[in-house]
Design a protein around this motif. Structure first.
Motif, PDB file in Angstrom:
ATOM      1  N   ALA A  27      35.574  33.919  63.534  1.00 48.68           N
ATOM      2  CA  ALA A  27      34.578  33.251  64.375  1.00 48.68           C
ATOM      3  C   ALA A  27      33.653  34.285  65.024  1.00 48.68           C
ATOM      4  CB  ALA A  27      35.265  32.404  65.440  1.00 48.68           C
ATOM      5  N   LYS A  28      34.231  35.374  65.529  1.00 47.36           N
ATOM      6  CA  LYS A  28      33.417  36.433  66.129  1.00 47.36           C
ATOM      7  C   LYS A  28      32.479  37.038  65.097  1.00 47.36           C
ATOM      8  CE  LYS A  28      36.595  37.852  69.764  1.00 47.36           C
ATOM      9  NZ  LYS A  28      37.295  38.968  70.391  1.00 47.36           N
ATOM     10  N   SER A  29      32.940  37.170  63.881  1.00 45.87           N
ATOM     11  CA  SER A  29      32.105  37.732  62.816  1.00 45.87           C
ATOM     12  C   SER A  29      30.868  36.875  62.587  1.00 45.87           C
ATOM     13  CB  SER A  29      32.903  37.852  61.518  1.00 45.87           C
ATOM     14  OG  SER A  29      33.967  38.752  61.684  1.00 45.87           O
ATOM     15  N   THR A  34      24.958  36.414  63.223  1.00 47.56           N
ATOM     16  CA  THR A  34      23.791  35.717  63.762  1.00 47.56           C
ATOM     17  C   THR A  34      23.067  36.589  64.779  1.00 47.56           C
ATOM     18  OG1 THR A  34      24.875  33.586  63.433  1.00 47.56           O
ATOM     19  CG2 THR A  34      23.043  33.636  64.983  1.00 47.56           C
ATOM     20  N   ALA A  35      23.832  37.209  65.665  1.00 47.46           N
ATOM     21  CA  ALA A  35      23.230  38.049  66.699  1.00 47.46           C
ATOM     22  C   ALA A  35      22.504  39.256  66.096  1.00 47.46           C
ATOM     23  CB  ALA A  35      24.296  38.516  67.685  1.00 47.46           C
ATOM     24  N   ALA A  42      13.122  40.237  64.070  1.00 41.95           N
ATOM     25  CA  ALA A  42      11.989  40.638  64.914  1.00 41.95           C
ATOM     26  C   ALA A  42      11.371  41.928  64.406  1.00 41.95           C
ATOM     27  CB  ALA A  42      12.453  40.804  66.361  1.00 41.95           C
ATOM     28  N   LEU A  43      12.199  42.879  63.978  1.00 44.69           N
ATOM     29  CA  LEU A  43      11.678  44.138  63.440  1.00 44.69           C
ATOM     30  C   LEU A  43      10.880  43.903  62.165  1.00 44.69           C
ATOM     31  CD1 LEU A  43      14.748  46.466  64.012  1.00 44.69           C
ATOM     32  CD2 LEU A  43      12.493  46.681  65.065  1.00 44.69           C
ATOM     33  N   VAL A  44      11.414  43.074  61.292  1.00 45.46           N
ATOM     34  CA  VAL A  44      10.732  42.794  60.024  1.00 45.46           C
ATOM     35  C   VAL A  44       9.394  42.114  60.282  1.00 45.46           C
ATOM     36  CG1 VAL A  44      10.867  41.374  57.920  1.00 45.46           C
ATOM     37  CG2 VAL A  44      12.827  42.751  58.628  1.00 45.46           C
ATOM     38  N   ALA A  45       9.342  41.269  61.311  1.00 44.85           N
ATOM     39  CA  ALA A  45       8.094  40.562  61.621  1.00 44.85           C
ATOM     40  C   ALA A  45       7.093  41.452  62.356  1.00 44.85           C
ATOM     41  CB  ALA A  45       8.397  39.332  62.473  1.00 44.85           C
ATOM     42  N   GLY A  66      21.049  51.154  61.593  1.00 45.95           N
ATOM     43  CA  GLY A  66      22.273  50.847  62.331  1.00 45.95           C
ATOM     44  C   GLY A  66      22.599  49.360  62.312  1.00 45.95           C
ATOM     45  N   LEU A  67      21.594  48.520  62.533  1.00 45.10           N
ATOM     46  CA  LEU A  67      21.839  47.074  62.502  1.00 45.10           C
ATOM     47  C   LEU A  67      22.298  46.618  61.120  1.00 45.10           C
ATOM     48  CD1 LEU A  67      18.902  45.671  64.650  1.00 45.10           C
ATOM     49  CD2 LEU A  67      21.332  45.692  65.229  1.00 45.10           C
ATOM     50  N   VAL A  68      21.672  47.147  60.092  1.00 47.65           N
ATOM     51  CA  VAL A  68      22.070  46.784  58.723  1.00 47.65           C
ATOM     52  C   VAL A  68      23.505  47.260  58.458  1.00 47.65           C
ATOM     53  CG1 VAL A  68      21.610  47.201  56.276  1.00 47.65           C
ATOM     54  CG2 VAL A  68      19.721  46.666  57.833  1.00 47.65           C
ATOM     55  N   ALA A  69      23.821  48.470  58.899  1.00 48.32           N
ATOM     56  CA  ALA A  69      25.179  48.991  58.701  1.00 48.32           C
ATOM     57  C   ALA A  69      26.205  48.126  59.438  1.00 48.32           C
ATOM     58  CB  ALA A  69      25.264  50.443  59.176  1.00 48.32           C
ATOM     59  N   ALA A  70      25.882  47.724  60.668  1.00 47.20           N
ATOM     60  CA  ALA A  70      26.800  46.871  61.424  1.00 47.20           C
ATOM     61  C   ALA A  70      27.004  45.532  60.721  1.00 47.20           C
ATOM     62  CB  ALA A  70      26.269  46.660  62.839  1.00 47.20           C
ATOM     63  N   MET A  71      25.943  44.974  60.184  1.00 50.70           N
ATOM     64  CA  MET A  71      26.064  43.713  59.446  1.00 50.70           C
ATOM     65  C   MET A  71      26.951  43.883  58.221  1.00 50.70           C
ATOM     66  SD  MET A  71      22.212  42.152  59.744  1.00 50.70           S
ATOM     67  CE  MET A  71      22.569  40.472  59.245  1.00 50.70           C
TER      68      MET A  71
END
Length: 152
Positions: A27-29, A34-35, A42-45, A66-71
């Motif tokens: 569930a946390k995943s 989503t988060a 927003a970055l892509v836009a 970093g965000l991509v790696a975390a995902m």
């Protein structure tokens, strides 16, 4: 109360606890994916086609990576492990005939070993979520620094 009933009740409770923890990580995943997608969207836009000062561009790139790696770490957490077919598991049963399934259900099981295996799965999932959180924290600091350098 006979000691055997007491241990059976405790094994049942331990199994339920570990299964609940595994469900919590899944569930946390979902929440984390989503988060993480919101700032990435927003970055892509906002960023393509916009000139950024050198340091800001590096920090935005670092934060985005970093965000991509975390995902990706979170996706590894929720990715099902289909290796190994321990007796008493749905993976084992998926390879059985009806008669083999009935025989397996009738055989005594090592419930303690099953709880240990489930606990190891839960621990790996939590370790992955922790790593994803740590990576995200660094990425968000980089993105905040990029915003500050762009404003200065």
């Amino acid at each position: 109360m006979p000691k055997e009933l007491d241990i059976d009740a405790r094994l049942d409770a331990a199994t339920a606890t570990v299964l609940a923890e595994i469900s919590r990580t899944d569930a946390k995943s979902g929440v984390l994916l989503t988060a993480f997608s919101l700032p990435l969207a927003a970055l892509v836009a906002a960023v393509p086609g916009k000139p950024l000062p050198g340091l800001s561009a590096v920090l935005v790139g670092t934060g985005t990576v970093g965000l991509v790696a975390a995902m990706l770490v979170v996706l590894v957490v929720v990715r099902p492990r289909l290796t190994g077919n321990p007796r008493g598991s749905f993976l084992y049963w998926s390879l059985c005939t009806g008669e083999q399934l009935l025989a397996d259900l009738d055989a005594p099981t090592d419930r303690a070993a099953h709880i240990v295996t489930l606990s190891q799965i839960a621990r790996r999932k939590y370790a992955g979520l922790r790593l994803a959180g740590d990576i995200t924290a660094v990425a968000l600091v980089a993105l905040a620094a990029a915003l500050l350098t762009a404003l200065i």
